[in-house]
Write an enzyme that holds these catalytic residues in place. Structure first.
Site, PDB file in Angstrom:
ATOM      1  N   GLY A 127       0.833  -1.206   0.000  1.00 64.00           N
ATOM      2  CA  GLY A 127       0.000   0.000   0.000  1.00 64.00           C
ATOM      3  C   GLY A 127       0.862   1.247   0.000  1.00 64.00           C
ATOM      4  O   GLY A 127       1.055   1.869   1.052  1.00 64.00           O
ATOM      5  N   GLU A 244      18.120  -5.115  -2.007  1.00 61.25           N
ATOM      6  CA  GLU A 244      18.311  -6.240  -2.914  1.00 61.25           C
ATOM      7  C   GLU A 244      17.853  -5.916  -4.327  1.00 61.25           C
ATOM      8  O   GLU A 244      16.769  -6.297  -4.769  1.00 61.25           O
ATOM      9  CB  GLU A 244      17.545  -7.466  -2.401  1.00 61.25           C
ATOM     10  N   GLU A 385      12.389   8.298 -15.201  1.00 60.66           N
ATOM     11  CA  GLU A 385      12.769   9.706 -15.010  1.00 60.66           C
ATOM     12  C   GLU A 385      13.206   9.942 -13.566  1.00 60.66           C
ATOM     13  O   GLU A 385      14.177  10.665 -13.321  1.00 60.66           O
ATOM     14  CB  GLU A 385      11.597  10.617 -15.378  1.00 60.66           C
TER      15      GLU A 385
END
Lengths: 398, 371
Positions: A127, A244, A385
């Site tokens: 979330g 990771e 971006e």
């Protein structure tokens, strides 16, 4: 400088390959390779098989059930899994929440949640994003107000991948509206069965349902479900995003896609010969393969550096950009390879147990759909971006 | 899997870097390029003294290296300083002699006292390896060459030139080729030396019954020629990495210091992102060249594919880096006086040596491979 794998690494590769060959059912790998929809049970099956070898939580420390692999082993493992057509590991519990709990969670949280991630009891969802908070995630507005020993949460989350399968949601909520945006965020664990949680499907441009909106209305979350400290959630969220990232380039996915592209281009005809022999198409494929060859070495360089105790850091952003460019280019060529054969849209062919006759060759159906689906790669996980902003600041000092 | 340089190579790199930083400023480079010979004899001798020529040659050719990694290390450093001294010509000439198996007095070659060049390209031959019309005729033991060669790097001032010539067959015939050593003083050899666009030196040769010493047994030299050109392609690809780093660093520095609209131009996102693109593509090119260098010593299809991939990518990325470096600088990069454009020019012109991006893409596609 030695650009070959050690005998130990080759032996590890052979072990992984052999195990997958005897463990992964052919029907399941066919579904994965054919870009068919995977059921919740498909993912759960594969998680359980991996966990039976302690190969599920391969980012976790050994003490918490990880296999103790180095970066090169992780790279090899991922490459073998994808090459074999294994389902992907659903990352939200294992790769995202797990490491956050291990680093920042209470002993009680670790003892309760980590085993349930490993044995598949809990399916987690993320979330993070909100309709008004995408690239500018820290501007998120979902509020959590402390009332006694509960937080009361109100707001809306979006792009919740596979949230319709989820039992639990790890959720960024604003707990201090007065502080600077990054300072007032907390990391809460929300049981999806709590009253006031509603999951609504989002159908994506390819006609698929994978992501969802999650509406949170007066959701009461026990205060013990706060991870770490109140208002420190941004730190944990950033840790999660940077944790990771050796697989971030998706080299193995691109290799699989390029292999598939070659087969499709051999099967498709142009002017009475395989499309693969058309100089224009061949040149496009060649450029892609060369980009991929270079990216594989670039990825391994970063992996090897991380293996010597150096963190991948902002190089991971470069790998994310190039990795998505290469994968998107592969899906573009796969779509182009079909010519008019890319047009038919028969979505029911991706349903479980569909027995109809596909339009055109077997491989054709998913390709245009995949092309559109894969536009997401350069948007999610920090758009390309945003990655460039990170690199400009962290690597170039701009 | 190990991407680090060995200690020995790192020492070699440091030796080169120390010398070039202290002794080879851009002013000396420009002066060297303007010499009639096209280079600075003293600088050449000093660098040879440091072992930078010997590093390019294997022990059996009097050298101390000669592996792909050695070329990577040396030529990247040469690129960083835009060196114009004839390392590449020496590498090509020496590789040609060694690959033919001919006997040679290696010591003066490895020490840079006997300078070699390689004359293979002919007018109209573009990048076609077998395009040779120069004829080689034997009269008993004596061989003579007649024909024309073009853009032979540093051949004007070389002591001896390795020349490819045809014993028989038509212009593109893969068979019937030989390699010959022609002394610079040979009668029948005329050389027209000229500068090259980016500051180097090359020559056109006219051979009229020029006496020549055959290298190995003439007739099947095409594979040797391919090997020589491959070493050249690897060398200039490594050189390009050095040039790219300079272009990137110089441009980045400029973005941080040049102020417009009241702030450093590096504060503008449009320029930041282009700078990141440059950085990313340089890492891609570096990765491809490392792979090519790593495989260079075990010849085969994998090595060939990796080299074609590297030279292709170096051509593509080299152009991008050169053009972007100039564009992000603006007007200053259009001046001769500024250093950057000289690096950018060399970077672009490398795509005109040993096959351009299209040539290497085509060759890459002609070889089957993974995935």
């Amino acid at each position: 400088m030695d650009l070959t794998y050690t005998p130990e690494e080759e032996a590890f590769r052979a072990e992984v390959r052999a195990w997958i060959a005897e463990t992964l059912p052919a029907e399941l790998s066919a579904k994965v390779r054919g870009h068919k929809r995977l059921s919740k049970q498909d993912y759960e099956f594969w998680h359980a098989r991996l966990q039976s070898r302690t190969w599920l939580a391969w980012h976790w420390p050994v003490a918490h059930g990880g296999p103790g692999w180095g970066p090169v082993q992780k790279h090899i493992f991922e490459e073998e899994c994808i090459a074999a057509g294994a389902p992907r590991i659903v990352p939200f519990g294992v790769n995202m929440l797990g490491p956050v709990l291990i680093e920042f969670g209470s002993e009680a949280q670790k003892a309760h949640y980590l085993p349930r991630i490993l044995d598949g009891t809990d399916w987690w969802a993320q979330g993070y994003s909100e309709p008004g908070a995408g690239s500018d995630l820290a501007s998120l507005k979902t509020r959590a107000v402390r009332e006694g020993d509960h937080y009361v949460v109100n707001g809306q989350k979006t792009w919740t991948t596979l949230g319709h399968h989820a039992d639990w949601l790890f959720c960024l909520c604003r707990t201090d509206a007065e502080a600077k945006p990054q300072r007032g965020i907390s990391f809460l664990l929300i049981d999806m069965r709590t009253p006031g949680v509603e999951v609504r499907p989002i159908v994506t441009l390819d006609g698929e349902h994978e992501v969802n909106e999650v509406w949170l209305t007066d959701v009461r979350v026990p205060a013990e479900n706060l991870v770490g400290e109140e208002n420190m959630g941004w730190t944990y969220a950033k840790f999660l995003l940077s944790y990771e990232r050796t697989g971030i380039a998706g080299v193995a996915y691109s290799k699989a896609a390029v292999g598939h592209l070659r087969r499709v281009a051999e099967a498709q005809q142009k002017d009475g010969r395989p499309l693969a022999q058309d100089p224009f198409f061949a040149a496009r494929m060649g450029r892609l393969e060369i980009d991929l060859m270079a990216m594989e070495i670039f990825n391994l360089r970063v992996v090897a550096a991380a293996g010597q105790g150096r963190s991948p850091g902002p190089e991971a952003s470069l790998l994310k950009i190039k990795g998505t460019q290469v994968r998107q280019e592969a899906t573009d060529l796969l779509r182009r390879a079909l010519g008019p054969g890319a047009m038919p849209y028969v979505p029911e062919q991706f349903d479980e147990g569909w027995n109809g006759e596909p339009v055109g060759p077997d491989y054709a159906g998913p390709l245009a759909r995949q092309y559109f689906n894969m536009r997401k790669l350069s948007i999610y996980g920090g758009s390309n971006e945003i990655q460039k902003n990170i690199v400009a600041k962290a690597m170039l000092g701009l | 899997m190990d991407f680090e340089l060995s200690d020995e190579r790192r020492m070699l790199a440091e030796t080169a870097e120390r010398y070039l930083a202290a002794e080879y400023p851009m002013a000396r480079r420009h002066k060297a390029a303007a010499e009639p010979a096209g280079f600075d004899r003293a600088a050449w001798e000093e660098m040879a003294e440091l072992g930078l020529v010997a590093a390019l040659l294997p022990p059996e050719a009097g050298g101390l290296g000669g592996r792909g990694e050695d070329l990577l290390v040396v030529f990247e450093r040469l690129g960083r300083a835009a060196v114009v001294e004839p390392f590449l010509a020496q590498l090509l000439g020496a590789t040609a002699i060694r690959e033919t198996g001919a006997a040679a007095d290696w010591e003066p070659i490895a020490e840079g006292r006997r300078r070699l060049a390689f004359a293979h390209s002919e007018p109209g031959g573009r990048f076609e390896t077998a395009h040779v019309t120069t004829r080689a005729v034997a009269e008993g033991e004596a061989w003579h060459l007649t024909g024309a060669k073009t853009v032979a790097l540093n051949a004007d001032a070389a002591d001896a030139i390795v020349v490819s010539a045809r014993l028989d067959g038509a212009a593109q015939d893969p068979d019937g080729l030989g390699l010959f050593l022609v002394e610079g003083t040979a009668p029948g050899l005329t050389r027209r030396g000229y500068g090259t666009v980016e500051g180097g030196q090359a020559a056109d040769l006219t051979l009229t019954q020029a006496p020549a010493q055959p290298l190995g047994r003439p007739g099947q030299a095409l594979p040797v020629i391919e090997t020589v050109l491959a070493r050249g392609a690897l060398a200039v690809s490594a050189e390009a990495l050095g040039l790219m780093e300079v272009c990137k660093d110089t441009t980045l520095e400029y973005l941080k210091t040049r102020s417009q609209f009241g702030r450093p131009i590096g504060a503008f996102q449009a320029l930041q992102h282009r700078m990141v693109d440059m950085l990313l593509e340089i890492e891609q090119a570096r990765s491809a060249v490392m792979l090519a260098a790593g495989l260079a010593d075990s010849p085969g299809p994998d090595a060939a594919r990796a080299l074609h991939a590297a030279k292709h990518l170096v051509g593509r990325v080299g152009r991008q880096v050169a053009e972007e470096a100039i564009q992000l600088h603006g007007g200053i990069a259009m001046t001769w006086e500024y250093d950057l454009p000289h690096f950018a020019k060399r970077l672009v012109m490398i795509d005109h040596l040993f096959g351009d991006t299209d040539h290497h893409l085509e060759r890459f596609l002609s070889l089957e491979g993974a995935p």
